[in-house]
Design a protein around this motif. Structure first.
Motif, PDB file in Angstrom:
ATOM      1  N   ALA A 149       0.837  -1.210   0.000  1.00  0.00           N
ATOM      2  CA  ALA A 149       0.000   0.000   0.000  1.00  0.00           C
ATOM      3  C   ALA A 149       0.866   1.252   0.000  1.00  0.00           C
ATOM      4  N   LEU A 150       1.942   1.251   0.778  1.00  0.00           N
ATOM      5  CA  LEU A 150       2.845   2.407   0.792  1.00  0.00           C
ATOM      6  C   LEU A 150       3.506   2.578  -0.572  1.00  0.00           C
ATOM      7  N   LYS A 151       3.920   1.467  -1.164  1.00  0.00           N
ATOM      8  CA  LYS A 151       4.574   1.502  -2.477  1.00  0.00           C
ATOM      9  C   LYS A 151       3.602   1.996  -3.555  1.00  0.00           C
ATOM     10  N   ASN A 152       2.369   1.520  -3.513  1.00  0.00           N
ATOM     11  CA  ASN A 152       1.363   1.904  -4.513  1.00  0.00           C
ATOM     12  C   ASN A 152       0.968   3.371  -4.411  1.00  0.00           C
ATOM     13  N   ASN A 153       1.207   3.984  -3.262  1.00  0.00           N
ATOM     14  CA  ASN A 153       0.897   5.401  -3.093  1.00  0.00           C
ATOM     15  C   ASN A 153       2.082   6.292  -3.417  1.00  0.00           C
ATOM     16  N   GLY A 154       3.123   5.720  -3.980  1.00  0.00           N
ATOM     17  CA  GLY A 154       4.253   6.498  -4.458  1.00  0.00           C
ATOM     18  C   GLY A 154       5.209   6.971  -3.382  1.00  0.00           C
ATOM     19  N   LEU A 155       5.187   6.352  -2.214  1.00  0.00           N
ATOM     20  CA  LEU A 155       6.126   6.738  -1.165  1.00  0.00           C
ATOM     21  C   LEU A 155       7.457   6.034  -1.386  1.00  0.00           C
ATOM     22  N   PRO A 156       8.586   6.727  -1.127  1.00  0.00           N
ATOM     23  CA  PRO A 156       9.890   6.087  -1.313  1.00  0.00           C
ATOM     24  C   PRO A 156      10.081   4.941  -0.327  1.00  0.00           C
ATOM     25  N   LEU A 157      10.417   3.770  -0.855  1.00  0.00           N
ATOM     26  CA  LEU A 157      10.506   2.553  -0.061  1.00  0.00           C
ATOM     27  C   LEU A 157      11.827   1.868  -0.368  1.00  0.00           C
ATOM     28  N   SER A 158      12.629   1.631   0.665  1.00  0.00           N
ATOM     29  CA  SER A 158      13.874   0.884   0.463  1.00  0.00           C
ATOM     30  C   SER A 158      13.777  -0.421   1.232  1.00  0.00           C
ATOM     31  N   ARG A 159      14.356  -1.485   0.661  1.00  0.00           N
ATOM     32  CA  ARG A 159      14.281  -2.808   1.263  1.00  0.00           C
ATOM     33  C   ARG A 159      15.683  -3.373   1.425  1.00  0.00           C
ATOM     34  N   THR A 160      15.888  -4.143   2.475  1.00  0.00           N
ATOM     35  CA  THR A 160      17.181  -4.762   2.683  1.00  0.00           C
ATOM     36  C   THR A 160      17.427  -5.869   1.659  1.00  0.00           C
ATOM     37  N   HIS A 161      16.372  -6.569   1.296  1.00  0.00           N
ATOM     38  CA  HIS A 161      16.494  -7.636   0.287  1.00  0.00           C
ATOM     39  C   HIS A 161      15.607  -7.255  -0.901  1.00  0.00           C
ATOM     40  N   TRP A 162      16.073  -6.302  -1.685  1.00  0.00           N
ATOM     41  CA  TRP A 162      15.288  -5.744  -2.787  1.00  0.00           C
ATOM     42  C   TRP A 162      15.023  -6.762  -3.888  1.00  0.00           C
ATOM     43  N   ARG A 163      15.848  -7.801  -3.979  1.00  0.00           N
ATOM     44  CA  ARG A 163      15.681  -8.773  -5.062  1.00  0.00           C
ATOM     45  C   ARG A 163      14.559  -9.774  -4.787  1.00  0.00           C
ATOM     46  N   LYS A 164      14.117  -9.869  -3.518  1.00  0.00           N
ATOM     47  CA  LYS A 164      13.043 -10.803  -3.171  1.00  0.00           C
ATOM     48  C   LYS A 164      11.693 -10.195  -3.544  1.00  0.00           C
ATOM     49  N   ASP A 165      10.808 -11.029  -4.013  1.00  0.00           N
ATOM     50  CA  ASP A 165       9.429 -10.585  -4.223  1.00  0.00           C
ATOM     51  C   ASP A 165       8.479 -11.707  -4.392  1.00  0.00           C
TER      52      ASP A 165
END
Length: 165
Positions: A149-165
């Motif tokens: 929901a945060l990502k879909n609202n255009g808020l900057p989001l950083s993840r420790t494991h960005w490659r996982k999804d």
């Protein structure tokens, strides 16, 4: 539990923990425990083991206290209101106790995950050196919904494991 309400200019995300019992059901469980333990304790007191009464009272009192505390924490909530200019984060138990407004352009969100999902992902709002954990009481599926929901609202989001999804 994550409830998302979308309006033309705003998105409201309401975060509440999953509850298995209402306050009424908790009071019924406490009442049943009091009746059961005190009946047994008075039965032993009648046959001469009166020493059991203070311990039974202590047991019932501690049970009632901890059931109250657990039930009260079940009513914890956070409301995240996202607009084009700001992000408002309200939190409290059963009512709004703390409300803070942040400039949307100055904050970011950090999602901390473990390598093999040993721990729940942490979602933290960052504003310079200030950090505020969001949705600490949510389960894993609800934390993922919050992150999306945060990502879909255009808020900057950083993840420790960005490659996982």
């Amino acid at each position: 539990m994550v409830e998302i309400q979308k309006h033309p200019d705003t998105t409201i995300i309401k975060l509440t923990p999953n509850r298995s019992a209402t306050w009424r059901e908790t009071k019924i469980a406490i009442g049943i425990m009091v009746i059961l333990v005190m009946t047994i304790a008075f039965g032993w007191a009648v046959v001469g083991a009166w020493v059991i009464l203070p311990f039974a009272g202590l047991e019932v009192g501690l049970f009632a206290y901890f059931m109250y505390r657990i039930c009260r924490q079940g009513f914890n909530q956070q409301i995240v209101t996202i607009t084009k200019e700001f992000v408002l984060i309200e939190s409290g138990i059963m009512r709004r106790e703390v409300a803070r407004t942040y400039d949307r352009n100055q904050l970011s969100f950090e999602v901390t995950e473990t390598e093999r999902d040993w721990h729940l992902p942490d979602i933290v709002m960052c504003l310079g050196m200030y950090r505020l954990s969001i949705g600490e009481f949510l389960n894993k599926d609800d934390r993922i919904k919050l992150k999306d929901a945060l990502k879909n609202n255009g808020l900057p989001l950083s993840r420790t494991h960005w490659r996982k999804d």
